[in-house]
Design an enzyme around this catalytic site. Structure first.
Site, PDB file in Angstrom:
ATOM      1  N   GLY A  78      -5.930  29.296  30.104  1.00 48.63           N
ATOM      2  CA  GLY A  78      -5.287  28.880  31.350  1.00 48.63           C
ATOM      3  C   GLY A  78      -6.061  29.347  32.576  1.00 48.63           C
ATOM      4  O   GLY A  78      -6.711  30.385  32.558  1.00 48.63           O
ATOM      5  N   ARG A 142      -8.725  25.206  25.622  1.00 47.67           N
ATOM      6  CA  ARG A 142      -8.058  26.136  24.709  1.00 47.67           C
ATOM      7  C   ARG A 142      -8.564  26.045  23.264  1.00 47.67           C
ATOM      8  O   ARG A 142      -7.900  26.510  22.344  1.00 47.67           O
ATOM      9  CB  ARG A 142      -6.548  25.902  24.729  1.00 47.67           C
ATOM     10  CG  ARG A 142      -5.869  26.321  26.028  1.00 47.67           C
ATOM     11  CD  ARG A 142      -4.367  26.500  25.848  1.00 47.67           C
ATOM     12  NE  ARG A 142      -3.690  26.826  27.084  1.00 47.67           N
ATOM     13  CZ  ARG A 142      -3.613  28.051  27.607  1.00 47.67           C
ATOM     14  NH1 ARG A 142      -4.186  29.063  26.984  1.00 47.67           N
ATOM     15  NH2 ARG A 142      -2.978  28.276  28.731  1.00 47.67           N
ATOM     16  N   ASP A 173      -6.345  36.520  23.240  1.00 48.89           N
ATOM     17  CA  ASP A 173      -6.823  35.778  22.067  1.00 48.89           C
ATOM     18  C   ASP A 173      -8.307  35.431  22.196  1.00 48.89           C
ATOM     19  O   ASP A 173      -9.075  35.580  21.252  1.00 48.89           O
ATOM     20  CB  ASP A 173      -6.028  34.472  21.889  1.00 48.89           C
ATOM     21  CG  ASP A 173      -4.647  34.721  21.302  1.00 48.89           C
ATOM     22  OD1 ASP A 173      -4.501  35.673  20.512  1.00 48.89           O
ATOM     23  OD2 ASP A 173      -3.716  33.976  21.648  1.00 48.89           O
ATOM     24  N   LYS A 199      -9.077  37.938  31.688  1.00 50.58           N
ATOM     25  CA  LYS A 199      -8.453  36.941  32.554  1.00 50.58           C
ATOM     26  C   LYS A 199      -7.062  36.592  32.065  1.00 50.58           C
ATOM     27  O   LYS A 199      -6.861  36.442  30.864  1.00 50.58           O
ATOM     28  CB  LYS A 199      -9.313  35.671  32.530  1.00 50.58           C
ATOM     29  CG  LYS A 199      -8.712  34.469  33.154  1.00 50.58           C
ATOM     30  CD  LYS A 199      -8.641  33.255  32.217  1.00 50.58           C
ATOM     31  CE  LYS A 199      -7.637  33.403  31.104  1.00 50.58           C
ATOM     32  NZ  LYS A 199      -7.294  32.162  30.406  1.00 50.58           N
ATOM     33  N   THR A 200      -6.085  36.496  32.889  1.00 50.52           N
ATOM     34  CA  THR A 200      -4.839  35.779  32.670  1.00 50.52           C
ATOM     35  C   THR A 200      -3.856  36.161  33.756  1.00 50.52           C
ATOM     36  O   THR A 200      -3.699  37.352  34.074  1.00 50.52           O
ATOM     37  CB  THR A 200      -4.174  36.007  31.289  1.00 50.52           C
ATOM     38  OG1 THR A 200      -2.927  35.300  31.280  1.00 50.52           O
ATOM     39  CG2 THR A 200      -3.910  37.452  30.925  1.00 50.52           C
ATOM     40  N   ILE A 201      -3.201  35.135  34.317  1.00 49.98           N
ATOM     41  CA  ILE A 201      -2.172  35.424  35.327  1.00 49.98           C
ATOM     42  C   ILE A 201      -1.026  36.191  34.696  1.00 49.98           C
ATOM     43  O   ILE A 201      -0.270  36.851  35.387  1.00 49.98           O
ATOM     44  CB  ILE A 201      -1.618  34.135  35.980  1.00 49.98           C
ATOM     45  CG1 ILE A 201      -0.966  33.227  34.936  1.00 49.98           C
ATOM     46  CG2 ILE A 201      -2.698  33.399  36.755  1.00 49.98           C
ATOM     47  CD1 ILE A 201      -0.016  32.197  35.531  1.00 49.98           C
ATOM     48  N   ASP A 202      -0.878  36.097  33.355  1.00 49.68           N
ATOM     49  CA  ASP A 202       0.282  36.695  32.693  1.00 49.68           C
ATOM     50  C   ASP A 202       0.313  38.218  32.800  1.00 49.68           C
ATOM     51  O   ASP A 202       1.360  38.831  32.592  1.00 49.68           O
ATOM     52  CB  ASP A 202       0.304  36.315  31.205  1.00 49.68           C
ATOM     53  CG  ASP A 202       0.412  34.814  30.992  1.00 49.68           C
ATOM     54  OD1 ASP A 202       0.633  34.095  31.982  1.00 49.68           O
ATOM     55  OD2 ASP A 202       0.281  34.365  29.846  1.00 49.68           O
ATOM     56  N   LYS A 239      24.918  28.286  49.977  1.00 44.01           N
ATOM     57  CA  LYS A 239      25.710  27.404  49.096  1.00 44.01           C
ATOM     58  C   LYS A 239      25.083  27.155  47.725  1.00 44.01           C
ATOM     59  O   LYS A 239      25.656  26.438  46.927  1.00 44.01           O
ATOM     60  CB  LYS A 239      25.992  26.076  49.797  1.00 44.01           C
ATOM     61  CG  LYS A 239      24.746  25.291  50.181  1.00 44.01           C
ATOM     62  CD  LYS A 239      25.123  23.970  50.808  1.00 44.01           C
ATOM     63  CE  LYS A 239      23.888  23.164  51.137  1.00 44.01           C
ATOM     64  NZ  LYS A 239      24.167  21.896  51.753  1.00 44.01           N
ATOM     65  N   ARG A 249       4.209  33.358  29.895  1.00 41.87           N
ATOM     66  CA  ARG A 249       4.282  33.233  28.438  1.00 41.87           C
ATOM     67  C   ARG A 249       5.237  34.278  27.869  1.00 41.87           C
ATOM     68  O   ARG A 249       6.402  34.278  28.245  1.00 41.87           O
ATOM     69  CB  ARG A 249       2.902  33.346  27.817  1.00 41.87           C
ATOM     70  CG  ARG A 249       2.796  32.614  26.488  1.00 41.87           C
ATOM     71  CD  ARG A 249       1.522  32.950  25.788  1.00 41.87           C
ATOM     72  NE  ARG A 249       0.363  32.363  26.393  1.00 41.87           N
ATOM     73  CZ  ARG A 249      -0.037  31.102  26.269  1.00 41.87           C
ATOM     74  NH1 ARG A 249       0.685  30.277  25.555  1.00 41.87           N
ATOM     75  NH2 ARG A 249      -1.128  30.659  26.819  1.00 41.87           N
ATOM     76  N   GLU A 308       9.413  32.974  31.656  1.00 45.46           N
ATOM     77  CA  GLU A 308       9.375  31.758  30.825  1.00 45.46           C
ATOM     78  C   GLU A 308       9.496  32.041  29.337  1.00 45.46           C
ATOM     79  O   GLU A 308       9.922  31.193  28.573  1.00 45.46           O
ATOM     80  CB  GLU A 308       8.141  30.905  31.129  1.00 45.46           C
ATOM     81  CG  GLU A 308       6.852  31.409  30.554  1.00 45.46           C
ATOM     82  CD  GLU A 308       5.700  30.398  30.686  1.00 45.46           C
ATOM     83  OE1 GLU A 308       5.942  29.220  30.970  1.00 45.46           O
ATOM     84  OE2 GLU A 308       4.550  30.818  30.496  1.00 45.46           O
ATOM     85  N   GLU A 422       1.526  26.168  40.140  1.00 44.36           N
ATOM     86  CA  GLU A 422       1.261  26.292  41.585  1.00 44.36           C
ATOM     87  C   GLU A 422       0.402  27.510  41.924  1.00 44.36           C
ATOM     88  O   GLU A 422      -0.263  27.544  42.955  1.00 44.36           O
ATOM     89  CB  GLU A 422       2.572  26.491  42.362  1.00 44.36           C
ATOM     90  CG  GLU A 422       3.625  25.452  42.287  1.00 44.36           C
ATOM     91  CD  GLU A 422       4.400  25.391  40.986  1.00 44.36           C
ATOM     92  OE1 GLU A 422       4.066  26.096  40.025  1.00 44.36           O
ATOM     93  OE2 GLU A 422       5.337  24.593  40.941  1.00 44.36           O
TER      94      GLU A 422
END
Ligand code: FBP
Length: 547
Positions: A78, A142, A173, A199-202, A239, A249, A308, A422
């Site tokens: 990703g 991937r 991985d 690397k990973t935003i996770d 409201k 993940r 998520e 995003e």
């Protein structure tokens, strides 16, 4: 290509680098290492790359001439903000060693190596992409690099291009596979080094040596900006309940970091759900209770963050997914041949009683999403599961029941959001721009020092950048044995949120207050120019972890 004013101004940004990387460097080997667990098994599987020492780079006052080197680079998995700066740092690093060095980028991830698709990355290409988000310089993919046929096929092109080292920029991985590749190339005497980059935003590729994975900082700041905007809208209209699912993940690091940055009314942390053995109904009851209490105080609005990966951490649903995985792995073709309208009943008839009952209780959409194709690593594609809708639908049902019973007198109207894609290609924050550039540059130093099977590491990153420490960590050091597709495999241990860690404790100490009061914080957009406290602040997670 038309560029925005920010892109043009940002292209001129010079990433800050550790003092050691500001001139010629030499490697200082530290102590030999061991894997985090299962030492005997890992050593047996990696006889050539096990136990190597930690490496730190220091200034070299008597540098020797180094021969030019050709290097290959792959972006794997990703997108994460800062990938282009890793490549820029790598490029500048190999050119600093010898101007005649060359860099080749393999196209669309590991597949580019196997299919021999690549482009040479020259100075004008690199300059186009400095400090930009995205992975579009060479693309990502991937494809899993795991078989010796793939390794041999890759070696053909590496030899053809006279490549001395391959840098694989990826998550846990991909870095595990990079290490298997390093071991293989060393074992067969291929003469190609392999270096990984975290690397990973996770945020789940971290440990004592790797403080954070790149991209986490920027992605969390982007999500926190929009969560803050929603909170302000929420507190203005008074409201809606906003159910916001966040990427990440399995691990809940992103949800936790965003909670610390924005102070929403509720944040679910999957790791806690699992540790407390909560059922779906427990989670629904907890949310509905906060909704009812806020309604009693006249506040029919709120904001909820949902990681998520949540449903995989609800123990009963995890058991269901495990059985579904086994069933679908064995009967994939048979299952796909059944019409979509029949699939739900088919699954219900095939599962054990406990799992079949849970599956039958799930809303149609979510049940179907659980049977969709797995990713190449065998994971359920959690970003496709609409947990935010599942929760709000079930909370609405519970509140309707409480209304009948007279215990809920408020209103409940829900809106749904999913923030993931995003944030993955945003222009890197100063932290990620600096961190990534240093990671890439450090990778070039590891290559020049003849290392293989190492991950590039930059530490002490809550200090000003010139105090950062650049080095390398043997990948085998981060490994343990885990069951994958029914077999024990050596893998880098995934870092989940630790419930006794400082970030979770800081959140837990405040969450009851945040649930009932409206204590929202509005972080605003990432700032690229301005005072350092506005532009350079690392994540709350990192700051708390390093206190
Ligand atoms: P990586 O682990 O490869 O960095 O990917 C992270 C991620 O963004 C997850 O947060 C998300 O679940 C997944 O990728 C989505 O995958 P895809 O990009 O294939 O839709």
């Amino acid at each position: 290509m038309t560029k925005s004013a920010l892109q043009i101004a940002r292209a001129a940004y010079r990433p800050k680098v550790p003092v050691a990387l500001q001139g010629a460097v030499k490697a200082a080997d530290g102590k030999n290492t061991q894997s985090v667990a299962d030492q005997a098994d890992i050593e047996k599987l990696f006889p050539y790359t096990y136990g190597m020492p930690l490496v730190t780079f220091e200034k070299d006052n008597n540098p020797k001439a180094v021969a030019a080197m050709n290097v290959g680079v792959i972006l794997s998995g990703g997108q994460a903000p800062g990938g282009h700066n890793v490549i820029a740092g790598l490029f500048d690093g190999i050119k600093a060693v010898n101007r005649a060095s060359r860099l080749y980028g393999f196209i669309l991830g590991p597949a580019g190596l196997i299919e021999h698709t690549y482009r040479e990355l020259t100075a004008d290409i690199i300059d186009e992409y400095r400090n930009t988000g995205g992975f579009d310089m060479i693309g990502s993919g991937r494809t899993k690099l795991e078989t010796t046929e793939q390794f041999d096929k890759g070696l053909e092109i590496l030899k053809q291009l006279d490549i001395k080292a391959l840098v694989i920029i990826g998550g846990d991985d991909s870095n595990t596979n990079a290490c298997v590749l390093a071991e293989y190339y060393k074992a067969i005497g291929a003469g190609v080094q392999v270096i990984g980059c975290p690397k990973t935003i996770d945020g789940d590729l971290k440990n004592e040596q790797i403080e954070t994975s790149f991209g986490f900082d920027t992605a969390c700041k982007v999500y926190s900006e929009v969560i803050g905007n929603i909170e302000r809208d929420c507190n203005s209209a008074r409201k809606y309940w906003h159910f916001i699912k966040l990427m990440g993940r399995s691990a809940s690091h992103i949800a936790l970091e965003c909670a610390l940055q924005t102070q929403p009314n509720i944040s679910i942390i999957s790791e806690e759900v699992e540790a407390k053995n909560l059922s779906l109904d427990d989670i629904i009851t907890d949310i509905a209770t906060v909704v009812a209490k806020r309604a009693d105080a006249g506040n029919n609005f709120g904001t909820i963050l949902i990681p998520e990966g949540l449903i995989e951490f609800i123990p009963a649903i995890k058991r269901l997914i495990t059985e579904l995985n086994d069933y679908l792995a064995k009967h994939d073709a048979e299952f796909k041949a059944i019409g979509q309208s029949e699939q739900r009943a088919h699954i219900i008839s095939k599962l054990t009683k406990e799992n079949s009952d849970i599956y039958a209780s799930l809303p149609e959409g979510v049940a179907r999403q659980l049977t969709l194709d797995r990713d190449p690593h065998g994971n359920v594609q959690v970003s496709l599961i609409e947990t935010e809708k599942l929760l709000s639908e079930m909370v609405a049902r519970k509140l309707a029941q409480w209304k009948k019973e007279g215990t809920f007198k408020g209103k409940f109207s829900a809106l749904h959001h999913f923030f993931g894609y995003e944030g993955r290609c945003a222009a890197p924050s100063n932290y990620d721009a600096d961190y990534c550039y240093s990671l890439g540059y450090t990778a070039s130093c590891l290559i020049a020092s003849g290392k293989t099977g190492y991950m590039s590491s930059v530490r002490n990153t809550t200090a000003p950048a010139d105090h950062w420490i650049a080095g390398g960590i043997p990948v085998t050091m981060m490994m343990n044995m885990e069951k994958r597709h029914g077999e024990m495999k050596p893998v880098i241990r995934k870092a989940l949120v630790e419930l006794d860690g400082a970030p979770f404790k800081a959140f837990a100490a405040k969450r009851e207050e945040w649930a009932l009061t409206t204590s929202y914080v509005y972080p605003g957009p990432i700032q690229y120019f301005g005072p350092t406290e506005v532009c350079d602040e690392p994540t709350k997670t990192l700051q708390l972890e390093r206190l």
